[in-house]
Design a protein around this motif. Structure first.
Motif, PDB file in Angstrom:
ATOM      1  N   ARG A 172       0.848  -1.202   0.000  1.00 53.68           N
ATOM      2  CA  ARG A 172       0.000   0.000   0.000  1.00 53.68           C
ATOM      3  C   ARG A 172       0.883   1.251   0.000  1.00 53.68           C
ATOM      4  N   VAL A 189       9.254   3.849   5.719  1.00 51.00           N
ATOM      5  CA  VAL A 189       8.052   4.187   6.492  1.00 51.00           C
ATOM      6  C   VAL A 189       7.324   2.881   6.806  1.00 51.00           C
ATOM      7  N   GLY A 190       7.132   2.591   8.094  1.00 50.75           N
ATOM      8  CA  GLY A 190       6.476   1.347   8.492  1.00 50.75           C
ATOM      9  C   GLY A 190       7.451   0.462   9.258  1.00 50.75           C
ATOM     10  N   ALA A 191       7.014  -0.050  10.408  1.00 47.43           N
ATOM     11  CA  ALA A 191       7.906  -0.844  11.262  1.00 47.43           C
ATOM     12  C   ALA A 191       7.365  -2.234  11.477  1.00 47.43           C
ATOM     13  N   GLY A 192       6.777  -2.801  10.410  1.00 55.82           N
ATOM     14  CA  GLY A 192       6.387  -4.214  10.437  1.00 55.82           C
ATOM     15  C   GLY A 192       7.598  -5.024   9.987  1.00 55.82           C
ATOM     16  N   TYR A 193       7.331  -6.282   9.783  1.00 58.83           N
ATOM     17  CA  TYR A 193       8.282  -7.282   9.299  1.00 58.83           C
ATOM     18  C   TYR A 193       9.108  -6.770   8.101  1.00 58.83           C
ATOM     19  N   ILE A 194       8.405  -6.252   7.087  1.00 53.32           N
ATOM     20  CA  ILE A 194       9.086  -5.894   5.842  1.00 53.32           C
ATOM     21  C   ILE A 194       9.905  -4.618   6.014  1.00 53.32           C
ATOM     22  N   ARG A 198       4.889   4.306  13.207  1.00 57.05           N
ATOM     23  CA  ARG A 198       3.627   4.989  13.528  1.00 57.05           C
ATOM     24  C   ARG A 198       3.234   4.764  14.993  1.00 57.05           C
ATOM     25  N   SER A 199       3.197   3.494  15.413  1.00 59.30           N
ATOM     26  CA  SER A 199       2.828   3.211  16.809  1.00 59.30           C
ATOM     27  C   SER A 199       3.969   2.473  17.515  1.00 59.30           C
ATOM     28  N   ARG A 229       4.194  -4.688  15.661  1.00 61.57           N
ATOM     29  CA  ARG A 229       2.987  -4.724  16.514  1.00 61.57           C
ATOM     30  C   ARG A 229       2.424  -6.132  16.689  1.00 61.57           C
ATOM     31  N   LEU A 285       4.406  10.356  11.635  1.00 59.74           N
ATOM     32  CA  LEU A 285       3.675  10.063  10.407  1.00 59.74           C
ATOM     33  C   LEU A 285       4.140  10.991   9.297  1.00 59.74           C
ATOM     34  N   ALA A 311       6.606   0.635   3.629  1.00 61.30           N
ATOM     35  CA  ALA A 311       6.326  -0.761   4.027  1.00 61.30           C
ATOM     36  C   ALA A 311       5.221  -0.684   5.063  1.00 61.30           C
ATOM     37  N   ILE A 312       4.076  -0.170   4.620  1.00 58.78           N
ATOM     38  CA  ILE A 312       2.981   0.127   5.562  1.00 58.78           C
ATOM     39  C   ILE A 312       1.865  -0.914   5.473  1.00 58.78           C
ATOM     40  N   GLY A 313       2.221  -2.092   5.006  1.00 59.18           N
ATOM     41  CA  GLY A 313       1.218  -3.153   4.911  1.00 59.18           C
ATOM     42  C   GLY A 313       0.827  -3.390   3.467  1.00 59.18           C
ATOM     43  N   ARG A 314       0.049  -4.448   3.261  1.00 60.83           N
ATOM     44  CA  ARG A 314      -0.266  -4.865   1.896  1.00 60.83           C
ATOM     45  C   ARG A 314      -1.774  -4.963   1.705  1.00 60.83           C
ATOM     46  N   GLU A 326       0.606 -14.257   6.555  1.00 58.06           N
ATOM     47  CA  GLU A 326       1.014 -13.965   5.173  1.00 58.06           C
ATOM     48  C   GLU A 326       2.418 -14.506   4.969  1.00 58.06           C
TER      49      GLU A 326
END
Ligand code: FAD
Ligand code: NA7
Length: 485
Positions: free
Chosen positions: A160, A190-195, A215-216, A220, A246, A280-283, A330
């Motif tokens: 996304r 941008v984004g602190a998930g896995y990817i 972001r948070s 998470r 953000l 890398a803010i999700g898919r 996923e």
């Protein structure tokens, strides 16, 4: 019109899940076609057959992770007597990218050959439903209309972009990074998930300035104590983090640098320039493009994913596997396993169903974090603090001593029921080769691993995996989990 369908199975999407299902079904005698089509990214990146994992996911990610690990190993090598000129050590992006892309092309080729050998018809077209029994596609040679007894939706997802000025024009995603023509340079992830963490980790390891905008919280979906240790480990290696921020806009400056403006949680504004901004803010699942309404298949929530029961959608002859599924991991092996089992049920008379519980995973961060089962917070929430025992330890990998590598973040924990046979509910491991370490233990968990069984397992010395067999300090005891020698 009463005619028999042309195919036994039509699979939409030639990625991990779709290909596994198609090959298995064909092997069981079904007449199968797979449609696979990749829409180019906003900056024009495209790729071949095989889906996300092979082209823009696990495989190029692991190779770039390995490139970053080799950089660390080169520095360690000197302490082990290798004579090198440290000032000459530099990664060449163009060579790395070429090596990675060459490997991907070879896998694309092998995948096509395998489909031909297994008599699966491959159609390089974007499929859409016309009605519940018919899929339509436009290919180079014209149009194709395919009817089938069963359909499997395995279209996966794509990254996304945030809805801010300049994001789509100037930003990139994991779909672009592994084939990027120019070297990434100073990069904002941008984004602190896995990817996000993995990309920032390997870029930093390759020598680029890398910043993660969070972001948070970091990771998470994962155990938060482990997420904090991973963050500290990445910071120690040089990755910067902007917490609770953000992005607001991206502009291109005359010198081609990207000016990024962002706000923190208090509304304060900041800005900096970067060479690359990677989102890398999700898919997002690619379901909208399928015209599912024509087939009557329902999607759920904002993510527009498909809710299934044993991979069956609300339309009985239409199934779904992989990243399109609502609230399922996923991960490539999940998609593959579900696809294979489904094909065996449809065409082989089998009854085994996919178990989505206790799937192991690893964040290649680059100090790796592998886990299986419950996080500490979920276990505490589910069973209550009195019912849960958490064993933990910091440890020293033998090979870290000679080069005096930091051992500050090598940590593991075992989450178990406190009573009864002390069943293990979760295993978490941060350290080298965490993926390799955790895989076997995932099998043990499937076999109802207990704390006494773990403690009576004889370790392999000197390995990092043996630390699980040596675990004996509970959090409840308050004892120091640091190595005593
Ligand atoms: P995909 O592999 O995405 O395949 C779907 C295919 O369908 C694509 O080729 C798509 O273009 C095509 N398609 C879409 N719509 C249509 C249509 N209408 N008609 C025809 N074709 C269509 N997983 C792991 O297990 N380990 C990892 O280390 C790992 N690392 C990752 C790193 C990154 C950067 C990313 C992005 C993902 C990673 N994953 C990892 C996740 C893994 O790649 C996915 O879980 C897996 O690829 C999902 O498989 P799938 O079959 O559901 O979909
Ligand atoms: P994830 O794991 O969903 O992580 C997305 C991250 O991006 C997460 O840190 C989010 O923060 C953050 N986020 C989400 N939306 C925004 C916006 N609008 N702006 C800034 N930051 C945002 O996705 P990944 O892409 O890392 O991985 C997806 C899966 O693919 C993963 O499970 C792998 O198996 C493969 P949040 O925590 O929501 O505040």
């Amino acid at each position: 019109n009463g005619e028999a369908p042309e195919y036994d199975l039509v699979v939409l999407g030639g990625g991990s899940g779709g290909l596994a299902a198609a090959k298995e079904a064909s092997g069981l005698g079904a007449k199968v076609a797979v449609l696979d089509f990749v829409k180019p990214t906003p900056i024009g990146t495209k790729w071949g057959l095989g889906g996300t994992c092979v082209n823009v996911g696990c495989i190029p990610k692991k190779l770039m992770h390995q490139a970053a690990l080799l950089g660390e190993a080169i520095h360690d090598a000197q302490a082990y007597g290798w004579q090198l000129e440290p000032q000459a050590i530099k990664n060449d992006w163009a060579s790395l990218r070429q090596a990675v892309q060459n490997h991907i092309k070879s896998v694309n080729w092998v995948t096509r050959v395998e489909l031909r050998d297994k008599k699966v018809e491959y159609i390089n077209g974007h499929g859409i439903f016309k009605d519940p029994r018919t899929v339509h596609t436009v290919i180079k040679q014209g149009e194709r209309t395919l009817t089938a007894k069963y359909f499997i939706i395995a279209v996966g997802g794509r990254p996304r972009y945030p809805n801010i000025p300049g994001a789509v024009e100037y930003g990139i995603t994991s779909d672009d990074i592994f084939s990027l023509e120019k070297e990434p340079g100073k990069t904002l992830v941008v984004g602190a998930g896995y990817i996000g963490l993995e990309c920032a980790g390997f870029l930093n390891g390759l020598g680029y300035d890398a910043t993660v905008m969070v972001r948070s919280v970091v990771l998470r979906e994962f155990d938060q104590q482990m997420a904090q240790i991973i963050t500290a480990s990445m910071q120690e290696k040089g990755v910067k983090f902007l917490f609770k921020c953000l992005p607001q806009s991206i502009e291109k400056l005359p010198d081609d640098k990207l000016l990024v403006k962002w706000k923190n949680a208090c509304g304060e504004e900041f800005s900096d320039t970067f060479d690359t901004v990677l989102f890398a803010i999700g898919r997002k699942a690619l379901t909208r493009e399928l015209h599912l309404d024509k087939a009557g298949v329902q999607v759920v929530g904002e993510g527009e994913k498909i809710d299934v029961s044993d991979e069956q959608t609300n339309v009985p002859h239409i199934f779904a596997v992989g990243d399109v599924l609502h609230k399922k991991p996923e991960l490539t092996p999940v998609a593959i396993h579900a696809g294979k089992l489904l094909a065996r049920r449809l065409f082989g008379g089998a009854t085994d169903t996919m178990d989505y519980q206790n799937v192991a995973t690893t964040v290649f961060s680059p100090l790796e974090y592998g886990c299986v089962g419950l996080s500490e917070e979920i276990a505490l929430n589910k069973y209550g603090p009195d019912e849960i025992e958490v064993y933990h330890a910091y440890y020293k990998p033998t090979e870290f001593f000679v080069p005096q590598r930091s051992i500050a973040h090598c940590y593991l924990k075992v989450i178990a029921l406190r009573n009864g046979d002390q069943k293990v509910l979760g295993l978490h491991f941060i350290g080298p080769h965490a993926g390799e370490v955790i895989q076997g233990f995932a099998a043990a968990i499937k076999c109802h691993l207990t704390v006494p069984a773990l403690m009576s397992t004889v370790g392999i010395h000197p390995t990092v995996a043996e630390e699980f067999t040596r675990i004996n300090i509970t959090k409840r005891s308050g004892k120091d989990p640091n190595p005593q020698s």
